[in-house]
Motif scaffolding. Structure first.
Motif, short mmCIF file in Angstrom:
data_model
loop_
_atom_site.label_atom_id
_atom_site.label_comp_id
_atom_site.label_asym_id
_atom_site.label_seq_id
_atom_site.Cartn_x
_atom_site.Cartn_y
_atom_site.Cartn_z
N ALA A 271 -24.80 -1.86 -26.91
CA ALA A 271 -23.71 -0.92 -27.18
C ALA A 271 -22.54 -1.25 -26.25
CB ALA A 271 -24.17 0.51 -26.95
N VAL A 272 -21.32 -1.19 -26.79
CA VAL A 272 -20.10 -1.48 -26.02
C VAL A 272 -19.09 -0.38 -26.32
CG1 VAL A 272 -18.19 -3.09 -25.66
CG2 VAL A 272 -20.49 -3.97 -26.12
N THR A 278 -14.02 4.08 -28.57
CA THR A 278 -14.82 3.77 -29.75
C THR A 278 -16.06 2.98 -29.32
OG1 THR A 278 -12.83 3.63 -31.11
CG2 THR A 278 -14.84 2.64 -32.00
N ARG A 279 -17.23 3.46 -29.72
CA ARG A 279 -18.47 2.76 -29.36
C ARG A 279 -18.90 1.87 -30.53
NH1 ARG A 279 -23.52 4.95 -25.96
NH2 ARG A 279 -21.91 4.52 -24.40
N ILE A 280 -19.29 0.64 -30.20
CA ILE A 280 -19.76 -0.30 -31.22
C ILE A 280 -21.10 -0.88 -30.78
CG2 ILE A 280 -17.42 -0.96 -31.90
CD1 ILE A 280 -17.97 -3.63 -30.32
N ILE A 281 -21.79 -1.52 -31.73
CA ILE A 281 -22.98 -2.31 -31.43
C ILE A 281 -22.58 -3.77 -31.55
CG2 ILE A 281 -25.33 -2.91 -32.10
CD1 ILE A 281 -25.12 -0.11 -31.00
N LEU A 282 -22.71 -4.53 -30.46
CA LEU A 282 -22.37 -5.95 -30.47
C LEU A 282 -23.65 -6.76 -30.62
CD1 LEU A 282 -19.88 -7.82 -30.16
CD2 LEU A 282 -20.45 -8.01 -27.73
N SER A 283 -23.63 -7.72 -31.54
CA SER A 283 -24.81 -8.52 -31.86
C SER A 283 -24.54 -10.00 -31.57
CB SER A 283 -25.19 -8.35 -33.34
OG SER A 283 -26.21 -9.25 -33.71
N ASP A 284 -25.41 -10.61 -30.75
CA ASP A 284 -25.34 -12.05 -30.48
C ASP A 284 -26.38 -12.74 -31.35
OD1 ASP A 284 -24.73 -14.49 -29.37
OD2 ASP A 284 -25.89 -14.19 -27.55
#
Length: 466
Positions: A271-272, A278-284
């Motif tokens: 989570a970022v 604004t909160r997002i989910i960052l995926s590598d």
């Protein structure tokens, strides 16, 4: 035309010494001595299509693949070809020339940077008296070493079994023996090759069932994330473009980030919080590469679904790499295969990484190009290593994510703490204030499809669109 050896290899070998070991067991024995052979086909052999990248860049990448599996590369060379020979891929003269190099350098393994048929592999091993692996086999080996989760290990094993099954075509004489059997045990006269193929087929079926369960679980996780509507932003890019370093910079996480091809295999989610909350989910995700084996693309489809479901896709490019344009096109090809088109106004934004490695003039040109294109489509110039440009990237991500969202004014009773918490969880609270009577006024930004949900929760009279 003679073989063209890698220009920096001898100096690197003398300066660096033996390759690093992979574990405590490997430290007890010297690393495998490897020769890297990169065939370069003429335009006539490729029907005029040509290559996107230079021969030297292909050789450098092949050496990088060997280094990623800790092989001790003692020789690397380019082999110009006018045509592919069915029996040995190379012509007789080239085969003999490489045989002399293999013997002189005491090579144990030859990495042939192309797809070999089982017959070609067997004939080259006989000619060179050394183990031969092709591009697909080496990438499978790297993926097998990098897999950390159960899902990753299953996907690699599935790809490896499909590869092995394709090799069970008269590639080894011991597979042509017959063995006896009774009924379901194989039947009289079943050859060893048929038995091996059947065993591999059974294992493939079991793995596919397990992966189907993993896919269902991953789908449930995605559904739960949608109920708490955090947008998903996926990082994609050519292997070693700096995705994991950028992921660590943006999330302050400690994901493995090394100067190795395929340093990341299993997807990682964090989570970022963006600049305005604004909160997002960052995926590598796993790195792409040219000529990625089809077995791996199919096996990792469940992993790549994170990309398909993403609200925004950041295409990370190593802008300092001499073949950055070719690498970028390879990534776009894989995305297109997944049904994602990198078109203006779409979900894909290019991030030009490693600007710290550019010369002053090159960097100025890149930054000017990004400024001219300043908008929601990018590109954005950054250095994941130093952090330069990442604030601008975060701002652009927030503008893209919030574009098209609706701003609402919601009025709450002073004692409605649960309702206030609900708004923070389900939208982006822009402003909050209280009047003399204690009523709380909240300015909220939210996706259009969730406006009715807010109205039902708090009543239409308390919710107004601004």
């Amino acid at each position: 035309m003679p073989l063209e050896g890698h220009p920096d290899l001898r100096e690197k070998k003398d300066a660096a010494g033996p390759a690093s070991s992979r574990g405590s067991v490997d430290r007890l024995q010297p690393p495998t001595r490897c020769a890297v052979i990169s065939p370069i086909l003429s335009k006539r052999a490729t029907r005029g299509a040509g290559e996107r990248r230079s021969p030297q860049a292909r050789l450098d990448e092949a050496v990088g693949l060997a280094a990623a599996i800790s092989l001790d590369v003692v020789y690397a060379g380019l082999v110009p070809l006018s045509e592919i020979r069915p029996a040995t891929y190379l012509g007789t003269g080239k085969v003999e020339e490489i045989a002399a190099i293999v013997k002189a350098e005491a090579v144990d393994l030859v990495f042939f940077d192309a797809a070999l048929t089982p017959v070609q592999q067997r004939n080259l091993e006989k000619a060179w008296s050394a183990k031969v692996v092709d591009r697909t086999a080496l990438i499978l080996e790297i993926f097998g070493e990098r897999a950390r989760t159960k899902e990753g290990a299953l996907q690699v094993e599935l790809a490896h079994l499909n590869y092995q099954r394709s090799r069970l075509v008269r590639s080894w004489t011991h597979l042509e023996r017959q063995r006896g059997g009774f009924g379901f045990l194989g039947g009289p006269g079943e050859t060893q090759i048929e038995a091996d193929r059947r065993l591999i087929g059974d294992r493939i079926i079991r793995i596919e069932k397990e992966l189907e369960q993993v896919k269902r679980t991953r789908g449930l996780h995605r559904a739960s994330r949608k109920r708490v509507p955090y947008p998903v932003v996926a990082l994609v890019g050519y292997t070693n473009a700096g995705k994991s370093t950028l992921f660590n910079r943006l999330t302050r996480a400690e994901v493995m980030a090394q100067d190795l091809l395929f340093a990341t295999l299993d997807p990682t989610l964090r989570a970022v919080d963006l600049p305005h909350g604004t909160r997002i989910i960052l995926s590598d995700t796993v790195g792409f590469i040219s000529e990625l084996p089809t077995q791996l693309v199919a096996a990792f489809r469940a992993t790549l679904e994170e990309v398909l479901e993403a609200d925004l896709i950041l295409h990370v490019r190593d802008i300092s790499h001499p073949d950055t344009d070719a690498q970028g096109q390879d990534v776009e090809d894989v995305l297109a295969d997944l049904g994602v088109e990198a078109t203006p106004g779409g979900r894909v934004v290019e991030v030009w990484n490693k600007i710290d490695l550019l010369s002053g003039e090159e960097r100025e040109a890149v930054e000017n190009q990004c400024r001219r294109a300043d908008g929601l489509d990018g590109p954005v110039a950054v250095s994941a290593l130093t952090g330069e440009g990442t604030d601008h990237l975060l701002g652009l991500m927030e503008r893209r994510i919030t574009a098209g969202r609706v701003t609402l004014a919601v009025t709450l009773a002073a004692e409605d703490g649960e309702g206030l918490g609900w708004l923070y969880r389900h939208g982006e609270v822009m402003e909050r204030s209280a009047d003399a009577d204690g009523a709380v006024h909240v300015s909220l930004r939210i996706a259009p499809e969730r406006v009715r949900l807010v109205a039902r929760k708090f009543g239409a009279k308390r919710v107004k669109e601004i």
